[in-house]
Design an enzyme around this catalytic site. Structure first.
Site, PDB file in Angstrom:
ATOM      1  N   LYS A 139      31.156  -8.115 -20.522  1.00  0.00           N
ATOM      2  CA  LYS A 139      30.212  -8.214 -20.386  1.00  0.00           C
ATOM      3  C   LYS A 139      28.872  -8.205 -21.178  1.00  0.00           C
ATOM      4  O   LYS A 139      27.824  -8.950 -21.373  1.00  0.00           O
ATOM      5  CB  LYS A 139      29.464  -9.116 -19.385  1.00  0.00           C
TER       6      LYS A 139
ATOM      7  N   GLU B 237      31.207  11.615 -22.824  1.00  0.00           N
ATOM      8  CA  GLU B 237      30.195  12.765 -22.745  1.00  0.00           C
ATOM      9  C   GLU B 237      29.668  14.061 -22.596  1.00  0.00           C
ATOM     10  O   GLU B 237      29.561  14.226 -23.188  1.00  0.00           O
ATOM     11  CB  GLU B 237      28.418  11.143 -22.460  1.00  0.00           C
TER      12      GLU B 237
END
Ligand code: UDP
Length: 301
Positions: A72, A250
């Site tokens: 999405k 990250e």
């Protein structure tokens, strides 16, 4: 010989440019513009964009951008691409590589001369952590298979973001990291580094410089290749031991940047968060993460 003369002539262009006199005693005093290892920290008001562009223009540089729009997240791509046309390296050669499992939903966005888009197909995934993790592997592959032929620099950016103001030649460097907007006023003990020593992303208490964003990094191809291959290797080693670092790639990027100091650091102007009020030292927001409802967009929460 002819080429040397031509290059010398074009390189002279910046010397015919009129610009205000640089000073080493006057400038911004509310922010720090250099790290302790002498890398510039880029803030509005610390550079002259016209001068910088005139230095890079004759070099005919090419900038590759990777952006993942899996599942999405494809809904963010239009805004990302349209605003990139308005603000990201305007007037330079830019090649955007979109990684998606929904190629038919890639929007048609009119791109200026010298700018192009390529779609690379990736498999869908049921876990967003996997999508995030595979990015390093795919960036590494892209550099190997494609970029060495046609690009000088690469930036790897999150798709759920948009540009608001110039992001250009001032951001170029060997290894480029962006300071996370959420932690730069905090003591480093509060940074959300991976704190388990068993993880390859581990950063011990009292270590680390800044907390950097996973959503934007870049540099020259070889530096980003090293970063991507190291983070991928460390991520896979962790997986073998049943560990997933606190903030996935990250966390690995933060450990990498602590060991391999970035040669250019971009201030939080280069990845703000739309839900955060702007702090007074942030004179402009160039790129920001849009507000999103994770339950609506991620395959798993
Ligand atoms: N991403 C994606 N599909 C997903 C999850 C993530 O394409 O289902 C990509 C997308 O480019 C996104 C990036 O991975 O910008 C980082 O993920 P996310 O924004 O969810 O992480 P956050 O920054 O919110 O922690």
């Amino acid at each position: 010989m002819v080429l040397t003369v031509l290059t010398a002539l074009t390189n002279c262009l910046c010397f015919s440019l009129k610009y205000s006199q640089p000073s080493i005693v006057k400038g911004r005093t509310d922010v720090v513009a250099v790290t302790p290892w002498l890398a510039p920290i880029v803030w509005e008001g610390t550079f002259n964009p016209v001068l910088l562009d005139s230095i890079y223009k004759p070099k005919k540089i090419s900038i590759a951008v990777t952006v993942f729009a899996v599942g999405k997240y494809i809904m963010f791509l239009k805004n990302f691409l349209e605003t990139a046309e308005q603000h990201f390296f305007v007037g330079f050669n830019v090649h955007v590589y979109v990684f998606t499992d929904r190629p038919k939903e890639v929007p048609e966005v009119k791109m200026a001369d010298g700018r192009q888009l390529t779609v690379r197909l990736v498999p869908s995934s049921k876990r967003w952590q996997e999508i995030s993790a595979r990015r390093m592997e795919l960036i590494q592959k892209l550099i190997d298979e494609q970029l060495r032929k046609n690009s000088d620099y690469i930036f790897c950016l999150d798709v759920d973001s948009k540009f608001h103001d110039r992001w250009g030649t001032e951001s170029l460097g060997g290894l480029v990291a962006v300071i996370h907007p959420g932690y730069y006023l905090d003591n480093r003990s509060k940074f959300p580094y991976e704190r388990r020593s068993a993880s390859k992303a581990y950063v011990a208490d009292g270590e680390g410089d800044f907390y950097y964003c996973g959503g934007a990094f870049g540099g020259i191809l070889e530096e980003v290749y090293l970063l991507a291959s190291t983070c991928r290797f460390n991520f896979e080693e962790d997986a073998k031991n049943g560990i997933e670092a606190a903030w996935q790639e990250e966390s690995h990027l933060n450990r990498y940047m602590w060991i391999n100091k970035p040669s250019k650091v971009l201030s939080p102007e280069y990845l703000w968060q739309d839900f955060k009020a702007r702090n007074p030292e942030v004179k402009t927001i160039r790129f920001s993460g849009v507000i999103k409802n994770y339950a609506d967009i991620r395959p798993n929460v």
